[in-house]
Design a protein around this motif. Structure first.
Motif, short mmCIF file in Angstrom:
data_model
loop_
_atom_site.label_atom_id
_atom_site.label_comp_id
_atom_site.label_asym_id
_atom_site.label_seq_id
_atom_site.Cartn_x
_atom_site.Cartn_y
_atom_site.Cartn_z
N UNK A 74 -9.49 8.80 5.79
CA UNK A 74 -9.91 10.20 5.79
C UNK A 74 -11.15 10.46 6.62
N UNK A 75 -12.08 9.51 6.66
CA UNK A 75 -13.29 9.72 7.45
C UNK A 75 -13.33 8.90 8.74
N UNK A 76 -12.76 7.68 8.69
CA UNK A 76 -12.77 6.89 9.92
C UNK A 76 -11.46 6.14 10.12
N UNK A 77 -11.15 5.92 11.39
CA UNK A 77 -10.03 5.06 11.74
C UNK A 77 -10.62 3.71 12.13
N UNK A 78 -10.22 2.67 11.37
CA UNK A 78 -10.79 1.35 11.60
C UNK A 78 -9.80 0.47 12.33
N UNK B 226 -6.98 -2.44 4.23
CA UNK B 226 -6.08 -1.64 5.06
C UNK B 226 -5.81 -2.30 6.40
N UNK B 227 -6.86 -2.85 7.01
CA UNK B 227 -6.71 -3.56 8.29
C UNK B 227 -5.82 -4.78 8.10
N UNK B 228 -6.05 -5.53 7.02
CA UNK B 228 -5.25 -6.74 6.78
C UNK B 228 -3.77 -6.41 6.57
N UNK B 229 -3.51 -5.38 5.78
CA UNK B 229 -2.11 -4.99 5.55
C UNK B 229 -1.43 -4.59 6.84
N UNK B 230 -2.17 -3.85 7.68
CA UNK B 230 -1.60 -3.43 8.97
C UNK B 230 -1.37 -4.64 9.87
N UNK B 231 -2.25 -5.64 9.76
CA UNK B 231 -2.08 -6.87 10.53
C UNK B 231 -0.84 -7.64 10.10
#
Lengths: 320, 320
Positions: free
Chosen positions: A11-15, A306-311
């Motif tokens: 919601x506030x940043x795209x990491x 979230x980054x790990x799941x996307x990875x």
């Protein structure tokens, strides 16, 4: 180094995270969400950020074996197609995978953020030893992802697990979705605060009043502190949450035969206050033989989940 | 003829059906359940009945490619092991597959009866065109089977889908399982009758009194007839059922992204009275995009559904 890129669109940043093949985070970059809220801006800013990240890491485009994105909405995962992002306008029916693969030299995969959170917890976090689990993220709303027989459940290739919109009280409070008594009306941040304020006619109980001296707005965090300091009404707020959540979890375990339910998100801040009650109720209302084994666990992964799941999605594609 | 044997182990009779490879029922035989209630009796009576059926059909043992059994309890399907049959004593921890395969010259598979009902509806009945569906059997209790991405969902290799024990009313009536407000307390036969009687202080309203002249016991069937004849309280019994069932179904669709929910069992007798309400509520409370497609359908298969489901299991084993 060969690896993957995982993207957590919050919601506030795209990491954006660069991960090696063992999902260790090597490099991270953040873009304020508002800078990429318009589709046109996303398509120009995002690829540039990716190329610059690769350059900074001193690797080549060919070293990246895939890119995964967790987005806050309903996604056709097979097509990498965004149906809608409930909180961001202008993203209806966007074939994001296709648009990005034109601009980037690797495969792009997209799924719902709560799904990828569940995936990360199941592969790298609290869910590693279970084949069947539900992962809930409780905060403003309720996010959910289901792992069934070791795979992320996606019906109709869609990403959505609307775990917040399951009724536990037929004539309960009205939910943001229009229905009554959804579990979200027992655990969502604003409902916790509203339940408190309704019971005080919008005043503060003494302990809360003291805590509010240095605060602008009443939050679940303040109620949590007040509950620990002995404020009876704040304790009731969390008692009501724990009871409803326990009953809700038992029902889903009964339906699906889950081995574990993992709870993450802001509500985990009150874990000390709620976890024993939730576990007791889940045990009591789950049918045999599942009641013997079912576990209620706190999520293990923190801000990079979230980054790990996307990875993981980037590595395994639809196979997860 | 080559084929399969499907067995439906019900409360009053155990039905054995000989099916050809297209699941057409060729021959059927029935054993009163009480004659095989003891495990020792089962193991002597059942194999004899199978051999006599094969003889009567004029085929050989080698023509039978497998035998499937739908049993009313919790089963480890991979092992063919009965954990318990809630309504039949003495069947705790019985390795029935192993015991029967010693006595019969073909593979034996065992699953829960509601699971096999769901399997039959999904392959041969109302669910043929859907990949993700829940099949409910509503009568004395609530049975459920889930088909997810075309396969019967079994967590931990167990058969159980306790779809009746999901709460829709936190402070509702006490259910047979000990919890409060399970969907079973809104749709189970005895709860329908009890709701009526509570509201009349155990008397009959005029229309029901007339219908009861030729009856011994008040049943949901009588309330259904009374509702069609204009009895307001009987109409409320089914209105309450339809509302709770609709809300419950919407919640499960939200969780799992189901395309269809199929309803079978005794309650289908009141389909004309309840189906429109259920469909309206499901549509209203299911989240997009699932609300556009989700269907609520009446089960298509009648009295032989259990045999057919067991036959499909016999043919496909754990692969279903």
């Amino acid at each position: 180094m060969k690896g993957f890129i995982g993207v957590d669109w919050g919601g506030t940043s795209l990491k954006i995270g660069l991960l090696d093949s063992k999902f260790s985070l090597k490099l991270k970059r953040t873009i304020p969400t508002k800078e990429i809220a318009r589709k046109e801006d996303f398509l120009s800013v995002f690829p540039k950020a990716i190329f610059s990240l690769i350059k900074e890491a001193g690797i080549n485009n060919e070293d990246i074996k895939g890119l995964g994105i967790g987005a806050p909405g309903v996604i056709d995962v097979r097509k990498g197609y965004i149906y809608l992002l409930p909180n961001v306008k202008g993203w209806e029916n966007v074939p994001l995978k296709r648009l990005l693969e034109k601009r980037l030299p690797f495969n792009v995969y997209i799924d719902n953020d709560a799904n990828l959170y569940a995936l990360a917890e199941s592969k790298l976090g609290a869910g590693k030893n279970f084949n069947n689990l539900l992962c809930l993220t409780l905060g403003t709303g309720v996010g959910g992802g289901l792992i069934l027989n070791k795979k992320l459940h996606r019906a109709q290739n869609l990403s959505n697990c609307e775990a917040g919109h399951i009724c536990v009280e037929l004539e309960g409070r009205t939910c943001s979705c229009g229905a009554k008594g959804c579990i979200e009306t027992f655990v969502g941040n604003k409902y916790l605060v509203n339940f408190y304020l309704e019971n005080t006619q919008n005043r503060f109980t003494p302990i809360v009043r003291r805590l509010m001296k240095s605060e602008k707005e009443l939050t679940p965090q303040i109620l949590y502190k007040a509950a620990l300091l002995g404020d009876k009404l704040s304790q009731r707020v969390f008692g009501r949450l724990a009871n409803a959540l326990g009953v809700y979890i038992a029902g889903i375990v009964n339906l699906l035969g889950l081995e574990a339910v993992i709870i993450g998100g802001g509500v985990v801040g009150a874990w000390r206050l709620i976890s024993e009650d939730i576990k007791k109720i889940v045990k009591k209302y789950t049918m045999p033989p599942f009641n013997r084994k079912v576990k209620v666990l706190k999520a293990k992964l923190r801000k990079n989940a979230g980054i790990l799941g996307a990875g993981i999605l980037a590595k395994e594609g639809m196979g997860v």
